[in-house]
Design an enzyme around this catalytic site. Structure first.
Site, PDB file in Angstrom:
ATOM      1  N   CYS A  57       0.817  -1.216   0.000  1.00 56.44           N
ATOM      2  CA  CYS A  57       0.000   0.000   0.000  1.00 56.44           C
ATOM      3  C   CYS A  57       0.851   1.267   0.000  1.00 56.44           C
ATOM      4  O   CYS A  57       1.570   1.550   0.950  1.00 56.44           O
ATOM      5  CB  CYS A  57      -0.925   0.026   1.209  1.00 56.44           C
ATOM      6  SG  CYS A  57      -1.882   1.544   1.293  1.00 56.44           S
ATOM      7  N   CYS A 111      -0.240   4.276   0.169  1.00 54.92           N
ATOM      8  CA  CYS A 111      -0.775   5.283   1.089  1.00 54.92           C
ATOM      9  C   CYS A 111      -0.087   5.232   2.449  1.00 54.92           C
ATOM     10  O   CYS A 111       0.136   6.249   3.081  1.00 54.92           O
ATOM     11  CB  CYS A 111      -2.259   5.062   1.318  1.00 54.92           C
ATOM     12  SG  CYS A 111      -3.218   4.906  -0.162  1.00 54.92           S
TER      13      CYS A 111
END
Lengths: 96, 145
Positions: B48, B50
């Protein structure tokens, strides 16, 4: 700074764990994906229903903060009219 | 479904080049954590961008801290599924998220960094949280001795 990002270009809250407040105490906590015409799309969502809850909302949130999100729904769309307020989980305590 | 190994290799290496041992099988995990003795960190890596895109650089900053657990491990969520599930069984009171970081002393979790404590934060802030875990493990050890 390194860091390999696979999916840039989303909304600011994309991928962030948020608290979504609904009407009459309904509350959802999960990872925000996006908001569109269908509503707020979330992943890995814990649901707080006042009628069946065993803890007050504040204690429930506190438990999530310490032990993580116990997933009730892998994917969820909350209709726009039901999502009254959206705030990052880490900022929720200061905002209430 | 796991990503192609070629795509995640740089993410693995961003962690392993710090001297953090990657646990890729259940046997690896049990050999590392099964004895429940001493202090350890387990970094649950993730693709991920993010959150893990900030967590890995933060880890790089934190490992230069003077106090560290005796053992530094990593597993890769979404990639090495069995190894990650086994690692999580050693901190089963904590809901799975990735990236996340567990700090263990004699098999007990003394500090835990969830994904929600990582996402959206700059690496410097995440590094401070990791260092807090390092210091807490050390402090727990000092009290017990």
């Amino acid at each position: 700074m390194s860091g390999h990002v696979f999916h840039p270009g989303h909304e600011e809250l994309h991928g962030v764990t948020v608290v979504v407040e609904g009407a009459e105490g309904m509350t959802w906590v999960g990872r925000y994906h996006e908001r569109n015409d269908r509503g707020v799309q979330m992943h890995d969502v814990a649901l707080y229903e006042p009628a069946s809850a065993t803890l007050p909302l504040s204690a429930w949130i506190e438990r999530l903060m310490k032990f993580g999100i116990r997933v009730d729904a892998k994917h969820l769309v909350i209709p726009n009219e039901s999502a009254i307020r959206i705030v990052r989980l880490t900022e929720y305590a200061q905002s209430t | 479904m796991p990503y192609h190994e070629m795509m995640v290799k740089p993410m693995r290496e961003e962690v392993t080049r710090l001297g953090i041992k990657e646990l890729r099988t259940v046997a690896d995990v049990d050999a590392a954590l099964g004895s429940s003795e001493g202090t350890a960190m387990v970094f649950v890596n993730s693709v991920c961008g993010c959150a893990a895109g900030g967590a890995r650089p933060a880890l790089a900053m934190a490992v230069s801290h003077g106090v560290k657990p005796q053992q530094l491990y990593t597993v890769f969520a979404g990639q090495d599924l069995d190894a990650t599930a086994r690692a999580r069984s050693y901190f089963a009171d904590y809901q799975p998220s990735s990236p996340s970081v567990a700090f263990l002393r004699d098999g007990e979790v003394v500090h835990f960094i969830h994904r929600h404590m990582i996402e959206g934060r700059p690496p410097q802030v995440i590094a401070e949280e990791i260092i807090k875990g390092f210091d807490k493990v050390a402090a727990e050890g000092a009290r017990a001795e």
